[in-house]
Design a protein around this motif. Structure first.
Motif, PDB file in Angstrom:
ATOM      1  N   THR A 117       0.758  -1.231   0.048  1.00 19.10           N
ATOM      2  CA  THR A 117       0.108  -0.060   0.120  1.00 19.10           C
ATOM      3  C   THR A 117       0.869   1.249  -0.029  1.00 19.10           C
ATOM      4  O   THR A 117       1.993   1.144   0.236  1.00 19.10           O
ATOM      5  N   TRP A 118       0.292   2.431  -0.165  1.00 21.79           N
ATOM      6  CA  TRP A 118       1.074   3.708   0.002  1.00 21.79           C
ATOM      7  C   TRP A 118       1.724   4.051   1.220  1.00 21.79           C
ATOM      8  O   TRP A 118       2.644   4.347   1.374  1.00 21.79           O
ATOM      9  N   GLY A 119       1.038   3.325   2.350  1.00 17.10           N
ATOM     10  CA  GLY A 119       1.465   3.682   3.712  1.00 17.10           C
ATOM     11  C   GLY A 119       2.881   2.504   3.895  1.00 17.10           C
ATOM     12  O   GLY A 119       3.458   2.977   4.880  1.00 17.10           O
ATOM     13  N   GLN A 120       3.030   1.629   3.009  1.00 17.06           N
ATOM     14  CA  GLN A 120       3.976   0.751   3.221  1.00 17.06           C
ATOM     15  C   GLN A 120       5.286   1.297   2.332  1.00 17.06           C
ATOM     16  O   GLN A 120       6.355   0.919   2.327  1.00 17.06           O
ATOM     17  N   ILE A 121       4.939   1.881   1.263  1.00 17.63           N
ATOM     18  CA  ILE A 121       5.989   2.459   0.331  1.00 17.63           C
ATOM     19  C   ILE A 121       6.415   3.541   0.761  1.00 17.63           C
ATOM     20  O   ILE A 121       7.653   3.728   0.643  1.00 17.63           O
ATOM     21  N   LEU A 122       5.742   4.630   1.155  1.00 18.21           N
ATOM     22  CA  LEU A 122       6.407   5.938   1.362  1.00 18.21           C
ATOM     23  C   LEU A 122       7.487   5.908   2.470  1.00 18.21           C
ATOM     24  O   LEU A 122       8.500   6.563   2.195  1.00 18.21           O
ATOM     25  N   PRO A 123       7.116   5.373   3.614  1.00 17.54           N
ATOM     26  CA  PRO A 123       8.024   5.549   4.648  1.00 17.54           C
ATOM     27  C   PRO A 123       9.548   5.285   4.384  1.00 17.54           C
ATOM     28  O   PRO A 123      10.426   5.983   4.525  1.00 17.54           O
ATOM     29  N   PRO A 124       9.872   3.839   3.814  1.00 21.65           N
ATOM     30  CA  PRO A 124      10.985   3.648   3.183  1.00 21.65           C
ATOM     31  C   PRO A 124      11.600   4.503   2.323  1.00 21.65           C
ATOM     32  O   PRO A 124      12.709   4.627   2.288  1.00 21.65           O
ATOM     33  N   ALA A 125      10.859   4.823   1.177  1.00 24.77           N
ATOM     34  CA  ALA A 125      11.208   5.954   0.153  1.00 24.77           C
ATOM     35  C   ALA A 125      11.542   7.530   0.916  1.00 24.77           C
ATOM     36  O   ALA A 125      12.599   7.844   0.520  1.00 24.77           O
ATOM     37  N   ILE A 126      10.912   7.845   1.798  1.00 26.63           N
ATOM     38  CA  ILE A 126      11.499   8.795   2.564  1.00 26.63           C
ATOM     39  C   ILE A 126      12.598   8.987   3.252  1.00 26.63           C
ATOM     40  O   ILE A 126      13.561   9.692   3.220  1.00 26.63           O
ATOM     41  N   VAL A 127      12.815   7.741   3.961  1.00 25.84           N
ATOM     42  CA  VAL A 127      13.839   7.316   4.822  1.00 25.84           C
ATOM     43  C   VAL A 127      15.291   7.447   4.150  1.00 25.84           C
ATOM     44  O   VAL A 127      16.273   7.848   4.111  1.00 25.84           O
ATOM     45  N   LYS A 128      15.128   6.709   2.746  1.00 25.90           N
ATOM     46  CA  LYS A 128      16.089   6.472   1.907  1.00 25.90           C
ATOM     47  C   LYS A 128      16.365   7.831   1.237  1.00 25.90           C
ATOM     48  O   LYS A 128      17.704   7.952   1.109  1.00 25.90           O
ATOM     49  N   GLY A 129      15.405   8.622   0.877  1.00 27.57           N
ATOM     50  CA  GLY A 129      15.960   9.932   0.236  1.00 27.57           C
ATOM     51  C   GLY A 129      16.542  10.790   1.360  1.00 27.57           C
ATOM     52  O   GLY A 129      17.862  11.454   0.947  1.00 27.57           O
ATOM     53  N   ALA A 130      16.245  10.954   2.533  1.00 24.56           N
ATOM     54  CA  ALA A 130      17.046  11.537   3.525  1.00 24.56           C
ATOM     55  C   ALA A 130      18.443  11.026   3.804  1.00 24.56           C
ATOM     56  O   ALA A 130      19.375  11.602   3.802  1.00 24.56           O
ATOM     57  N   ILE A 131      18.641   9.610   3.712  1.00 25.81           N
ATOM     58  CA  ILE A 131      19.925   9.145   3.944  1.00 25.81           C
ATOM     59  C   ILE A 131      20.771   9.436   2.623  1.00 25.81           C
ATOM     60  O   ILE A 131      22.008   9.897   2.797  1.00 25.81           O
ATOM     61  N   VAL A 132      20.164   9.448   1.623  1.00 31.30           N
ATOM     62  CA  VAL A 132      20.918   9.729   0.232  1.00 31.30           C
ATOM     63  C   VAL A 132      21.433  11.297   0.266  1.00 31.30           C
ATOM     64  O   VAL A 132      22.518  11.629   0.071  1.00 31.30           O
ATOM     65  N   GLY A 133      20.520  12.169   0.571  1.00 29.61           N
ATOM     66  CA  GLY A 133      20.563  13.541   0.769  1.00 29.61           C
ATOM     67  C   GLY A 133      21.824  13.864   1.791  1.00 29.61           C
ATOM     68  O   GLY A 133      22.898  14.544   1.523  1.00 29.61           O
ATOM     69  N   GLY A 134      21.727  13.262   2.912  1.00 26.01           N
ATOM     70  CA  GLY A 134      22.811  13.309   3.952  1.00 26.01           C
ATOM     71  C   GLY A 134      24.132  12.840   3.703  1.00 26.01           C
ATOM     72  O   GLY A 134      24.870  13.482   3.880  1.00 26.01           O
ATOM     73  N   VAL A 135      24.045  11.779   3.122  1.00 23.68           N
ATOM     74  CA  VAL A 135      25.545  11.108   2.810  1.00 23.68           C
ATOM     75  C   VAL A 135      26.112  11.997   1.756  1.00 23.68           C
ATOM     76  O   VAL A 135      27.148  12.292   1.266  1.00 23.68           O
ATOM     77  N   ARG A 136      25.111  12.197   0.781  1.00 22.75           N
ATOM     78  CA  ARG A 136      25.827  13.207  -0.521  1.00 22.75           C
ATOM     79  C   ARG A 136      26.367  14.554   0.078  1.00 22.75           C
ATOM     80  O   ARG A 136      27.523  14.862  -0.472  1.00 22.75           O
ATOM     81  N   ALA A 137      25.556  14.947   0.817  1.00 29.45           N
ATOM     82  CA  ALA A 137      26.184  16.392   1.435  1.00 29.45           C
ATOM     83  C   ALA A 137      27.583  16.300   2.255  1.00 29.45           C
ATOM     84  O   ALA A 137      28.304  16.952   2.201  1.00 29.45           O
ATOM     85  N   VAL A 138      27.519  15.163   2.948  1.00 30.03           N
ATOM     86  CA  VAL A 138      28.669  14.787   3.689  1.00 30.03           C
ATOM     87  C   VAL A 138      30.042  14.637   2.630  1.00 30.03           C
ATOM     88  O   VAL A 138      31.121  15.180   2.729  1.00 30.03           O
ATOM     89  N   VAL A 139      29.652  13.734   1.657  1.00 30.73           N
ATOM     90  CA  VAL A 139      30.670  13.200   0.803  1.00 30.73           C
ATOM     91  C   VAL A 139      31.014  14.544   0.092  1.00 30.73           C
ATOM     92  O   VAL A 139      32.339  14.559  -0.292  1.00 30.73           O
ATOM     93  N   GLU A 140      30.360  15.314  -0.804  1.00 30.83           N
ATOM     94  CA  GLU A 140      30.560  16.311  -1.446  1.00 30.83           C
ATOM     95  C   GLU A 140      31.454  17.493  -0.687  1.00 30.83           C
ATOM     96  O   GLU A 140      32.399  18.041  -1.166  1.00 30.83           O
ATOM     97  N   ARG A 141      30.872  17.878   0.540  1.00 30.17           N
ATOM     98  CA  ARG A 141      31.675  18.741   1.407  1.00 30.17           C
ATOM     99  C   ARG A 141      32.726  18.368   1.782  1.00 30.17           C
ATOM    100  O   ARG A 141      33.880  19.076   1.771  1.00 30.17           O
ATOM    101  N   SER A 142      33.184  16.926   2.014  1.00 32.72           N
ATOM    102  CA  SER A 142      34.496  16.472   2.566  1.00 32.72           C
ATOM    103  C   SER A 142      35.419  16.449   1.450  1.00 32.72           C
ATOM    104  O   SER A 142      36.473  17.084   1.168  1.00 32.72           O
ATOM    105  N   GLY A 143      34.827  16.278   0.111  1.00 28.83           N
ATOM    106  CA  GLY A 143      35.558  16.493  -1.234  1.00 28.83           C
ATOM    107  C   GLY A 143      36.084  17.940  -1.447  1.00 28.83           C
ATOM    108  O   GLY A 143      37.140  17.983  -1.864  1.00 28.83           O
TER     109      GLY A 143
END
Length: 87
Positions: free
Chosen positions: A46-72
């Motif tokens: 269902t939508w309720g089962q799809i959205l939470p992992p997608a939101i968490v994954k997006g937050a992780i990707v965004g955070g890691v991207r920021a850390v890696v780019e800033r460190s670079g």
């Protein structure tokens, strides 16, 4: 921005994606006891089962991207003495 930094930035992006994917996969295994998060196109979830992992994954990707780019960028500044996006 120099050509060298553009190449490094692309490599940083790939590295960040690999790190973020591994982090999300481990987190998902711990919170759900499943190896893989549901795909958005899987009709068995269902939508309720799809959205939470997608939101968490997006937050992780965004955070890691920021850390890696800033460190670079900081690494480039240490080596060259200037911030990579300075013209």
């Amino acid at each position: 921005m120099s050509t060298v930094y553009k190449i490094l930035s692309a490599l940083f992006g790939i590295l960040g994606g690999v790190i973020a994917g591994a982090l999300f996969k481990q987190l998902w295994k711990r919170v759900s006891d499943k190896d893989e998060a549901p795909e958005p196109t899987d009709p068995d979830y269902t939508w309720g089962q799809i959205l939470p992992p997608a939101i968490v994954k997006g937050a992780i990707v965004g955070g890691v991207r920021a850390v890696v780019e800033r460190s670079g960028a900081n690494g480039v500044r240490r080596v060259t003495g200037s911030w990579p996006t300075d013209d």
